[in-house]
Design a protein around this motif. Structure first.
Motif, PDB file in Angstrom:
ATOM      1  N   VAL A  34      -7.440   9.725   7.349  1.00 26.93           N
ATOM      2  CA  VAL A  34      -8.867   9.747   7.025  1.00 26.93           C
ATOM      3  C   VAL A  34      -9.441  11.054   7.558  1.00 26.93           C
ATOM      4  N   THR A  35     -10.126  11.793   6.688  1.00 32.19           N
ATOM      5  CA  THR A  35     -10.790  13.025   7.109  1.00 32.19           C
ATOM      6  C   THR A  35     -12.245  12.983   6.669  1.00 32.19           C
ATOM      7  N   VAL A  36     -13.091  13.626   7.460  1.00 33.63           N
ATOM      8  CA  VAL A  36     -14.513  13.739   7.141  1.00 33.63           C
ATOM      9  C   VAL A  36     -14.844  15.221   7.146  1.00 33.63           C
ATOM     10  N   LYS A  37     -15.213  15.733   5.979  1.00 31.90           N
ATOM     11  CA  LYS A  37     -15.485  17.164   5.868  1.00 31.90           C
ATOM     12  C   LYS A  37     -16.380  17.395   4.653  1.00 31.90           C
ATOM     13  N   GLY A  38     -17.332  18.295   4.819  1.00 29.65           N
ATOM     14  CA  GLY A  38     -18.193  18.638   3.696  1.00 29.65           C
ATOM     15  C   GLY A  38     -18.993  17.465   3.167  1.00 29.65           C
ATOM     16  N   ARG A  39     -19.438  16.583   4.072  1.00 27.47           N
ATOM     17  CA  ARG A  39     -20.235  15.405   3.724  1.00 27.47           C
ATOM     18  C   ARG A  39     -19.474  14.410   2.854  1.00 27.47           C
ATOM     19  N   LYS A  40     -18.140  14.473   2.937  1.00 28.73           N
ATOM     20  CA  LYS A  40     -17.310  13.529   2.197  1.00 28.73           C
ATOM     21  C   LYS A  40     -16.271  12.916   3.131  1.00 28.73           C
ATOM     22  N   VAL A  41     -15.992  11.638   2.903  1.00 27.31           N
ATOM     23  CA  VAL A  41     -14.933  10.938   3.619  1.00 27.31           C
ATOM     24  C   VAL A  41     -13.765  10.820   2.643  1.00 27.31           C
ATOM     25  N   LYS A  42     -12.595  11.305   3.066  1.00 26.18           N
ATOM     26  CA  LYS A  42     -11.416  11.245   2.209  1.00 26.18           C
ATOM     27  C   LYS A  42     -10.379  10.342   2.854  1.00 26.18           C
ATOM     28  N   VAL A  43      -9.885   9.363   2.091  1.00 23.37           N
ATOM     29  CA  VAL A  43      -8.849   8.447   2.547  1.00 23.37           C
ATOM     30  C   VAL A  43      -7.608   8.720   1.710  1.00 23.37           C
ATOM     31  N   LEU A  44      -6.502   9.020   2.387  1.00 19.25           N
ATOM     32  CA  LEU A  44      -5.243   9.302   1.709  1.00 19.25           C
ATOM     33  C   LEU A  44      -4.162   8.409   2.313  1.00 19.25           C
ATOM     34  N   ALA A  45      -3.472   7.647   1.470  1.00 16.54           N
ATOM     35  CA  ALA A  45      -2.342   6.823   1.905  1.00 16.54           C
ATOM     36  C   ALA A  45      -1.134   7.212   1.057  1.00 16.54           C
ATOM     37  N   GLU A  46      -0.015   7.520   1.716  1.00 12.12           N
ATOM     38  CA  GLU A  46       1.194   7.947   1.016  1.00 12.12           C
ATOM     39  C   GLU A  46       2.402   7.200   1.576  1.00 12.12           C
ATOM     40  N   HIS A  47       3.260   6.725   0.678  1.00  6.49           N
ATOM     41  CA  HIS A  47       4.472   6.008   1.093  1.00  6.49           C
ATOM     42  C   HIS A  47       5.623   6.444   0.194  1.00  6.49           C
ATOM     43  N   GLU A  48       6.736   6.815   0.824  1.00  2.42           N
ATOM     44  CA  GLU A  48       7.922   7.221   0.071  1.00  2.42           C
ATOM     45  C   GLU A  48       9.118   6.428   0.576  1.00  2.42           C
ATOM     46  N   GLU A  49       9.940   5.957  -0.345  1.00  2.00           N
ATOM     47  CA  GLU A  49      11.156   5.224   0.009  1.00  2.00           C
ATOM     48  C   GLU A  49      12.345   5.854  -0.690  1.00  2.00           C
ATOM     49  N   GLU A  50      13.487   5.810  -0.008  1.00  3.08           N
ATOM     50  CA  GLU A  50      14.739   6.307  -0.579  1.00  3.08           C
ATOM     51  C   GLU A  50      15.723   5.152  -0.622  1.00  3.08           C
ATOM     52  N   HIS A  51      16.334   4.951  -1.777  1.00  9.68           N
ATOM     53  CA  HIS A  51      17.318   3.885  -1.944  1.00  9.68           C
ATOM     54  C   HIS A  51      18.610   4.497  -2.459  1.00  9.68           C
ATOM     55  N   THR A  52      19.733   4.052  -1.906  1.00 11.10           N
ATOM     56  CA  THR A  52      21.030   4.486  -2.405  1.00 11.10           C
ATOM     57  C   THR A  52      21.575   3.389  -3.312  1.00 11.10           C
ATOM     58  N   THR A  53      21.900   3.757  -4.517  1.00  9.18           N
ATOM     59  CA  THR A  53      22.445   2.817  -5.490  1.00  9.18           C
ATOM     60  C   THR A  53      23.827   3.285  -5.919  1.00  9.18           C
ATOM     61  N   ALA A  54      24.467   2.525  -6.769  1.00 11.60           N
ATOM     62  CA  ALA A  54      25.786   2.903  -7.280  1.00 11.60           C
ATOM     63  C   ALA A  54      25.716   4.208  -8.076  1.00 11.60           C
ATOM     64  N   ARG A  55      24.561   4.519  -8.645  1.00 14.40           N
ATOM     65  CA  ARG A  55      24.402   5.734  -9.444  1.00 14.40           C
ATOM     66  C   ARG A  55      23.893   6.913  -8.620  1.00 14.40           C
ATOM     67  N   GLY A  56      23.607   6.703  -7.364  1.00 14.36           N
ATOM     68  CA  GLY A  56      23.095   7.793  -6.519  1.00 14.36           C
ATOM     69  C   GLY A  56      21.827   7.379  -5.800  1.00 14.36           C
ATOM     70  N   LYS A  57      21.057   8.365  -5.395  1.00  8.50           N
ATOM     71  CA  LYS A  57      19.832   8.086  -4.652  1.00  8.50           C
ATOM     72  C   LYS A  57      18.647   7.965  -5.606  1.00  8.50           C
ATOM     73  N   GLU A  58      17.781   7.014  -5.298  1.00  4.35           N
ATOM     74  CA  GLU A  58      16.546   6.825  -6.047  1.00  4.35           C
ATOM     75  C   GLU A  58      15.386   6.882  -5.064  1.00  4.35           C
ATOM     76  N   TYR A  59      14.302   7.461  -5.507  1.00  2.00           N
ATOM     77  CA  TYR A  59      13.118   7.594  -4.658  1.00  2.00           C
ATOM     78  C   TYR A  59      11.944   6.902  -5.331  1.00  2.00           C
ATOM     79  N   SER A  60      11.128   6.266  -4.512  1.00  2.40           N
ATOM     80  CA  SER A  60       9.865   5.728  -5.027  1.00  2.40           C
ATOM     81  C   SER A  60       8.739   6.285  -4.159  1.00  2.40           C
TER      82      SER A  60
END
Length: 83
Positions: A34-60
């Motif tokens: 959460v940042t407050v700058k320039g009279r604005k409140v910005k909310v950023l949520a980020e999530h990354e996952e890595e999965h290894t499958t029979a075909r290789g790595k997959e990312y979400s």
């Protein structure tokens, strides 16, 4: 859920106004910024996952971005939030 609150000293120190609710379920607290700058409140949520499958790595990847303008008469220093 993240509760964005404006702590304003009006008639008592317990007088709060809710600016916005942002649903960040599924995100860890460390993935939310959460940042407050320039009279604005910005909310950023980020999530990354890595999965290894029979075909290789997959990312979400998931993210949420919200930007909320502060109402007139509210200073940036008055903004608080809770998760």
């Amino acid at each position: 859920r993240m509760h964005r609150r404006l702590n304003r000293t009006l008639n008592s120190p317990h007088d709060h106004q809710l600016l916005a609710l942002v649903d960040v379920s599924g995100f860890d607290p460390g993935e939310v910024t959460v940042t407050v700058k320039g009279r604005k409140v910005k909310v950023l949520a980020e999530h990354e996952e890595e999965h290894t499958t029979a075909r290789g790595k997959e990312y979400s990847y998931r993210n949420i971005t919200r930007e909320i303008s502060l109402p007139p008469g509210v200073s940036e220093g008055e903004v608080t939030y809770s998760l």
